[in-house]
Design a protein around this motif. Structure first.
Motif, PDB file in Angstrom:
ATOM      1  N   ASN A 110       0.801  -1.226   0.000  1.00  0.00           N
ATOM      2  CA  ASN A 110       0.000   0.000   0.000  1.00  0.00           C
ATOM      3  C   ASN A 110       0.836   1.280   0.000  1.00  0.00           C
ATOM      4  N   PRO A 111       1.874   1.416   0.853  1.00  0.00           N
ATOM      5  CA  PRO A 111       2.682   2.635   0.787  1.00  0.00           C
ATOM      6  C   PRO A 111       3.372   2.806  -0.564  1.00  0.00           C
ATOM      7  N   GLN A 112       3.759   1.718  -1.188  1.00  0.00           N
ATOM      8  CA  GLN A 112       4.410   1.802  -2.495  1.00  0.00           C
ATOM      9  C   GLN A 112       3.415   2.257  -3.563  1.00  0.00           C
ATOM     10  N   MET A 113       2.182   1.828  -3.441  1.00  0.00           N
ATOM     11  CA  MET A 113       1.146   2.287  -4.372  1.00  0.00           C
ATOM     12  C   MET A 113       0.846   3.770  -4.145  1.00  0.00           C
ATOM     13  N   MET A 114       0.825   4.176  -2.879  1.00  0.00           N
ATOM     14  CA  MET A 114       0.595   5.589  -2.579  1.00  0.00           C
ATOM     15  C   MET A 114       1.712   6.453  -3.149  1.00  0.00           C
ATOM     16  N   ALA A 115       2.954   5.952  -3.071  1.00  0.00           N
ATOM     17  CA  ALA A 115       4.099   6.711  -3.577  1.00  0.00           C
ATOM     18  C   ALA A 115       4.039   6.882  -5.094  1.00  0.00           C
ATOM     19  N   LEU A 116       3.291   6.013  -5.763  1.00  0.00           N
ATOM     20  CA  LEU A 116       3.190   6.085  -7.226  1.00  0.00           C
ATOM     21  C   LEU A 116       2.037   6.968  -7.690  1.00  0.00           C
ATOM     22  N   ARG A 117       1.274   7.519  -6.755  1.00  0.00           N
ATOM     23  CA  ARG A 117       0.207   8.442  -7.159  1.00  0.00           C
ATOM     24  C   ARG A 117       0.830   9.666  -7.819  1.00  0.00           C
ATOM     25  N   GLY A 118       0.341   9.993  -8.951  1.00  0.00           N
ATOM     26  CA  GLY A 118       0.932  11.085  -9.707  1.00  0.00           C
ATOM     27  C   GLY A 118       2.040  10.619 -10.621  1.00  0.00           C
ATOM     28  N   GLY A 119       2.358   9.305 -10.575  1.00  0.00           N
ATOM     29  CA  GLY A 119       3.338   8.747 -11.492  1.00  0.00           C
ATOM     30  C   GLY A 119       4.754   8.796 -10.961  1.00  0.00           C
ATOM     31  N   ALA A 120       5.696   8.342 -11.782  1.00  0.00           N
ATOM     32  CA  ALA A 120       7.121   8.342 -11.460  1.00  0.00           C
ATOM     33  C   ALA A 120       7.902   8.344 -12.763  1.00  0.00           C
ATOM     34  N   ASP A 121       9.115   8.861 -12.712  1.00  0.00           N
ATOM     35  CA  ASP A 121       9.980   8.882 -13.889  1.00  0.00           C
ATOM     36  C   ASP A 121      10.890   7.655 -13.957  1.00  0.00           C
ATOM     37  N   VAL A 122      11.307   7.191 -12.775  1.00  0.00           N
ATOM     38  CA  VAL A 122      12.214   6.048 -12.688  1.00  0.00           C
ATOM     39  C   VAL A 122      11.664   5.076 -11.649  1.00  0.00           C
ATOM     40  N   MET A 123      11.697   3.799 -11.965  1.00  0.00           N
ATOM     41  CA  MET A 123      11.298   2.775 -11.004  1.00  0.00           C
ATOM     42  C   MET A 123      12.455   1.811 -10.790  1.00  0.00           C
ATOM     43  N   VAL A 124      12.815   1.603  -9.532  1.00  0.00           N
ATOM     44  CA  VAL A 124      13.797   0.590  -9.148  1.00  0.00           C
ATOM     45  C   VAL A 124      13.019  -0.477  -8.385  1.00  0.00           C
ATOM     46  N   ALA A 125      13.046  -1.715  -8.874  1.00  0.00           N
ATOM     47  CA  ALA A 125      12.148  -2.712  -8.287  1.00  0.00           C
ATOM     48  C   ALA A 125      12.686  -4.125  -8.430  1.00  0.00           C
ATOM     49  N   THR A 126      12.204  -4.989  -7.539  1.00  0.00           N
ATOM     50  CA  THR A 126      12.382  -6.420  -7.729  1.00  0.00           C
ATOM     51  C   THR A 126      11.252  -6.899  -8.651  1.00  0.00           C
ATOM     52  N   PRO A 127      11.482  -7.951  -9.436  1.00  0.00           N
ATOM     53  CA  PRO A 127      10.502  -8.328 -10.461  1.00  0.00           C
ATOM     54  C   PRO A 127       9.124  -8.679  -9.926  1.00  0.00           C
ATOM     55  N   GLY A 128       9.069  -9.450  -8.845  1.00  0.00           N
ATOM     56  CA  GLY A 128       7.770  -9.867  -8.336  1.00  0.00           C
ATOM     57  C   GLY A 128       6.902  -8.706  -7.890  1.00  0.00           C
ATOM     58  N   ARG A 129       7.470  -7.779  -7.132  1.00  0.00           N
ATOM     59  CA  ARG A 129       6.691  -6.638  -6.656  1.00  0.00           C
ATOM     60  C   ARG A 129       6.316  -5.714  -7.805  1.00  0.00           C
ATOM     61  N   LEU A 130       7.184  -5.577  -8.805  1.00  0.00           N
ATOM     62  CA  LEU A 130       6.837  -4.758  -9.964  1.00  0.00           C
ATOM     63  C   LEU A 130       5.583  -5.304 -10.636  1.00  0.00           C
ATOM     64  N   LEU A 131       5.508  -6.610 -10.824  1.00  0.00           N
ATOM     65  CA  LEU A 131       4.335  -7.210 -11.460  1.00  0.00           C
ATOM     66  C   LEU A 131       3.094  -7.047 -10.589  1.00  0.00           C
ATOM     67  N   ASP A 132       3.273  -7.104  -9.278  1.00  0.00           N
ATOM     68  CA  ASP A 132       2.135  -6.846  -8.381  1.00  0.00           C
ATOM     69  C   ASP A 132       1.569  -5.443  -8.627  1.00  0.00           C
ATOM     70  N   LEU A 133       2.453  -4.469  -8.775  1.00  0.00           N
ATOM     71  CA  LEU A 133       2.015  -3.094  -9.007  1.00  0.00           C
ATOM     72  C   LEU A 133       1.351  -2.943 -10.372  1.00  0.00           C
ATOM     73  N   VAL A 134       1.890  -3.632 -11.352  1.00  0.00           N
ATOM     74  CA  VAL A 134       1.277  -3.598 -12.686  1.00  0.00           C
ATOM     75  C   VAL A 134      -0.110  -4.232 -12.639  1.00  0.00           C
TER      76      VAL A 134
END
Length: 411
Positions: free
Chosen positions: A115-139
C-alpha cells in the motif's frame, strides 16, 4: 581520467563529487559514454566496481536531455533483492539532487506492505527501481504502466536468474516497448544470461573492466582447518583476539544463522541473524545497526551475498562454504571494496576439504591451509569418492535448464 571528460552534466558532476567519487572507475569510464549515446550495453561488473553510478549517471542525464510528460515511467531498473533495490534507489536520488528538474524515483520490493508503495506512485514516477515480483504486483493493480519505458537496466542479471525470476522477467519484457535502450550488468555469464542478451540487446557495446580484477589481491584470503563442531568457538576467538570491529559471516541455512547468532550473543558478542524469513523492518534495522557498528557480527545466508553495501567492511567469514565457486567470489566481494583492503576467512573441515579445493581450482586460487592452536582438527577425511561436499558443478542442473528455456522463450 576525470568525470568531466565523460560528457556529464555539471549538476551530475557536482552530485558525484558530493558522494566522494574522485575519479571514474574502469566500468564507469567504459560504460558511461556509450550509454549517453543511446547504445545497448552488456557489462561484466563485479560487486564493488562502481556499476550503479555507471548506469545511473548517464540514465539520469538522458532523462533530463529528453524531457517528456512529467511522471511518465521512462526508466526501469530491475534488481534481485530488497537491499539492492533500496541501495540503488538511494544512490540515484543522491545523484539527481542537483538537477534543475529532479526526476521522481520510486522504489518497490516485496516483503513489506504494497500500500505505501502504491501511494508513492500516485501522480506517477519517472524512474522505477524494483524487484521483479513486486513490480508485477504493481502492474496487476494498475498502479503503473510500462508502455512508455525507454530505458531498461537489468542489474546483477545472473542473480535474478539464480533467485528464480526467469518467469517474472519474461512477463515484464513482454510488457515493455520493443524499441528501448537495454543495459545488462552481470558478474557472471551462464547460458541463461547469454540467451537473454542475444534476445534482448541490439548490437550491444560489451564492457569488461580489468581494473577490478587487478584490485582482487587487496582481499587477503585465509583457509583455517577446523572441525565443524568447533567453528562457533573459533569464530568467537577470532573476533575477540583479532579485534574485528565488524564481520559478515555466511552460513548455509536460516536455522544456522539464528543458532550461530544466538551462541555469539550468549558469549558476549553483539550479533544478529540476517535471512529471508525476517521481516523487512527487522532486516533494515539489522543493516542499519551493522553499518553504525552497533552490531559486531551479522550471520547471513547467501541472501546477503549481493545487495549489502557496507563501507569499509573489514572481514568476511565463510562459516559454511558456498555451494558454488561463483558464490564464493560474491561473498568475499563484500569486503575489499572500492580499493579498500579486506580479509576473507573460510572454515575448512575434513568433510569440506574437497569442496574448497574445487573452489580453488575453479577460481585459479591457492589458499594455504592454517591451523589455530586449540582448534586443531581431529575429524577424519571422508572415504574416496564421497564427492566434493555439495559444490555445484559446471554441468547445468534441471533448474538451470528450466531457467535457460524461460530466457529463450522470451525472444
Amino acid at each position: 581520467m576525470s568525470f568531466e571528460t565523460l560528457g556529464l552534466d555539471p549538476a551530475l558532476l557536482r552530485a558525484a563529487a558530493d558522494r566522494g567519487y574522485a575519479a571514474p572507475t574502469a566500468i564507469q569510464r567504459e560504460a558511461i559514454p556509450p550509454i549517453l549515446q543511446g547504445r545497448d550495453l552488456l557489462g561484466a561488473a563485479r560487486t564493488g566496481s562502481g556499476k550503479t553510478a555507471a548506469f545511473a549517471l548517464p540514465l539520469l542525464q538522458r532523462l533530463v536531455q529528453q524531457p517528456q510528460a512529467p511522471r511518465v515511467l521512462r526508466a526501469l531498473v530491475l534488481v534481485p533483492t530488497r537491499e539492492l533495490a533500496a541501495q540503488v534507489g538511494e544512490a540515484m536520488r543522491g545523484l539527481a539532487q542537483h538537477l534543475p528538474v529532479r526526476p521522481k524515483i520510486a522504489v518497490a520490493f516485496g516483503g513489506v506492505s504494497i500500500n505505501p508503495q502504491m501511494m508513492a506512485l500516485r501522480g506517477g514516477a519517472d524512474v522505477m527501481v524494483a524487484t521483479p515480483g513486486r513490480l508485477l504486483d504493481l502492474v496487476d493493480r494498475r498502479a503503473l504502466r510500462l508502455s512508455a519505458v525507454s530505458m531498461l537496466v537489468l542489474d546483477e542479471a545472473d542473480r535474478l536468474f539464480d533467485l528464480g525470476f526467469a518467469d517474472e522477467l519474461g512477463r515484464i519484457l513482454a510488457l515493455l516497448p520493443a524499441r528501448r535502450q537495454n543495459l545488462l550488468f552481470s558478474a557472471t555469464f551462464p547460458q541463461a544470461i547469454q540467451s537473454l542478451a542475444e534476445a534482448q540487446l541490439h548490437d550491444p557495446v560489451r564492457v569488461e573492466s580489468t581494473e577490478e580484477k587487478t584490485a582482487e589481491p587487496a582481499i587477503l584470503q585465509r583457509a583455517i582447518e577446523v572441525d565443524a563442531a568447533k567453528r562457533t568457538q573459533l569464530l568467537r576467538q577470532l573476533i575477540e583476539k583479532s579485534g574485528w570491529a565488524r564481520v559478515l559471516v555466511f552460513v548455509a541455512t536460516k536455522h544456522a544463522a539464528e543458532t550461530v547468532a544466538d551462541k555469539l550473543r550468549r558469549a558476549g558478542v553483539e550479533a544478529e541473524a540476517f535471512h529471508g524469513l525476517l521481516s523487512q523492518g527487522k532486516r533494515t534495522q539489522v543493516l542499519a545497526d551493522f553499518k553504525a557498528s552497533r552490531i559486531k557480527a551479522v550471520i547471513a545466508t547467501d541472501l546477503a551475498a549481493r545487495g549489502i553495501d557496507v563501507i569499509q567492511l573489514p572481514v568476511v567469514v565463510n562459516y559454511d562454504l558456498p555451494r558454488s565457486a561463483v558464490d564464493y567470489v560474491h561473498r568475499i566481494g563484500r569486503t575489499g571494496r572500492a580499493g579498500q583492503s579486506g580479509l576473507a576467512v573460510s572454515f575448512v573441515s575434513a568433510a569440506t576439504e574437497a569442496h574448497f579445493s574445487l573452489i580453488e581450482k575453479r577460481q585459479g586460487l591457492t589458499v594455504p591451509r592454517e591451523r589455530v592452536a586449540g582448534f586443531e582438527p581431529a575429524e577424519a577425511a571422508p572415504p574416496p569418492g564421497a564427492g566434493t561436499g555439495g559444490i555445484k558443478g559446471k554441468r547445468p542442473s534441471k533448474k538451470d535448464k528450466l531457467r535457460a528455456a524461460a530466457a529463450a522463450a522470451s525472444r
